[in-house]
Design an enzyme around this catalytic site. Structure first.
Site, PDB file in Angstrom:
ATOM      1  N   SER A   1     -16.745 -26.409  25.327  1.00  0.00           N
ATOM      2  CA  SER A   1     -15.721 -25.709  26.115  1.00  0.00           C
ATOM      3  C   SER A   1     -15.101 -26.655  27.126  1.00  0.00           C
ATOM      4  O   SER A   1     -15.790 -27.513  27.704  1.00  0.00           O
ATOM      5  CB  SER A   1     -16.352 -24.528  26.855  1.00  0.00           C
ATOM      6  OG  SER A   1     -15.481 -24.007  27.826  1.00  0.00           O
TER       7      SER A   1
ATOM      8  N   TYR B   1     -21.669 -21.255  33.915  1.00  0.00           N
ATOM      9  CA  TYR B   1     -21.172 -21.534  32.569  1.00  0.00           C
ATOM     10  C   TYR B   1     -20.687 -22.973  32.457  1.00  0.00           C
ATOM     11  O   TYR B   1     -21.086 -23.723  31.551  1.00  0.00           O
ATOM     12  CB  TYR B   1     -20.040 -20.558  32.237  1.00  0.00           C
ATOM     13  CG  TYR B   1     -19.387 -20.811  30.900  1.00  0.00           C
ATOM     14  CD1 TYR B   1     -19.992 -20.385  29.722  1.00  0.00           C
ATOM     15  CD2 TYR B   1     -18.160 -21.474  30.811  1.00  0.00           C
ATOM     16  CE1 TYR B   1     -19.388 -20.616  28.486  1.00  0.00           C
ATOM     17  CE2 TYR B   1     -17.559 -21.705  29.587  1.00  0.00           C
ATOM     18  CZ  TYR B   1     -18.177 -21.273  28.428  1.00  0.00           C
ATOM     19  OH  TYR B   1     -17.576 -21.511  27.206  1.00  0.00           O
TER      20      TYR B   1
ATOM     21  N   LYS C   1     -22.359 -25.946  30.279  1.00  0.00           N
ATOM     22  CA  LYS C   1     -21.589 -26.449  29.139  1.00  0.00           C
ATOM     23  C   LYS C   1     -21.333 -27.954  29.284  1.00  0.00           C
ATOM     24  O   LYS C   1     -21.252 -28.676  28.283  1.00  0.00           O
ATOM     25  CB  LYS C   1     -20.270 -25.701  28.998  1.00  0.00           C
ATOM     26  CG  LYS C   1     -20.410 -24.238  28.606  1.00  0.00           C
ATOM     27  CD  LYS C   1     -21.091 -24.037  27.259  1.00  0.00           C
ATOM     28  CE  LYS C   1     -20.113 -24.168  26.112  1.00  0.00           C
ATOM     29  NZ  LYS C   1     -20.726 -23.778  24.806  1.00  0.00           N
TER      30      LYS C   1
END
Length: 272
Positions: free
Chosen positions: A149, A168, A172
């Site tokens: 991502s 997140y 990631k």
């Protein structure tokens, strides 16, 4: 007959990737999900498949022993080898997905979300690769593709000034490093190990049975700020369908080679 293992495919991008890969009768596609019974979209895809080449195995990426068991099941299905491993499992937990470091009610809640995200987004990749590596070494393609991502790309996050999505994005980013470490480890064996973005994908049509997360009215200004920041920095950025996203992913999987290893590959909308 090319063989694929897609880790995390009960819905969304993973589900569509399985659909596209299994459309070729020469492919064998093995899927892992946390709960086979509750994977209604995937079960429906398997029932409707004319090629009968999709096999579902139950396993949770946070459990190394479960992933080892899944690899043993794949051995029986594919005859002991695997060509391509696609790790798609990720944690996106409601409003926690957009929270910044200063948005958690207590330090304990921050810790809880970061630890849970790390287990899935970072250690989950490690458990998966370690479990399936013996099979991949016997395969012909030797490809490990991690669905990453832009939220984990430091330069892109800084350009957008994205302070939100802290758990997140941080995990990631660590996931990208995991892919790079494996690329370095396996370079001498002619492996291709790469992290690739699927783009901004609307996965609402196959949302979790418990309901697709919709930000509250209170959080919408934050969501809009994030999207406006993305659009300001990357005018080409747009939401795409799972079908379009996975067409790009399948093309990348087919064409990727050792020269593509060790780096994060952003979606086309984020390339100037």
């Amino acid at each position: 007959m090319p063989s694929f293992a897609v880790i995390g495919a009960s819905r969304g991008i993973g589900l569509e990737l399985v659909r596209q890969l299994s459309a070729s009768p020469t492919n064998t596609v093995v899927v892992t999900v946390r709960n086979k019974e509750k994977s209604t979209y995937l079960n429906d895809l398997v029932r409707r498949s004319e090629n009968n080449n999709v096999h579902v195995v139950e396993a949770d990426v946070v459990d190394q022993h479960a992933m080892d068991h899944a690899a043993a099941e794949v051995t029986k299905i594919t005859g002991g080898a695997l060509d391509v491993l696609v790790h798609n499992a990720a944690r996106t937990e409601g409003e926690n997905t957009i929270k910044g470091f200063l948005d958690y009610e207590t330090p304990e809640k921050l810790d809880e979300e970061f630890i849970a995200s790390f287990k899935v987004n970072v250690l989950g990749v490690v458990h998966t690769v370690n479990a399936f590596l013996p099979l991949l070494r016997k395969g012909t393609a030797k490809k490990i593709i991690v669905i990453g991502s832009e939220g984990g790309d430091c330069s892109l996050v800084w350009r957008i000034r994205l302070a939100n999505a802290a758990a997140y994005g941080t995990t990631k980013a660590a996931e990208n490093m995991v892919a790079t470490k494996y690329a370095a480890e396996l370079e001498s064996e002619d492996f291709t190990v790469a992290s690739v973005s699927p783009g901004i994908v609307d996965v609402s049509k196959t949302a979790a049975e418990s309901g697709f997360y919709v930000p509250s009215e209170e959080l919408m200004p934050t969501v809009n700020k994030i999207m406006n920041g993305i659009l300001a920095a990357f005018p080409k950025a747009t939401t795409i369908t799972p079908e379009e996203s996975c067409r790009r992913l399948v093309s990348f999987i087919d064409s990727a080679g050792p020269a593509d290893s060790g780096i994060f590959h952003p979606s086309a909308e984020y390339i100037d």
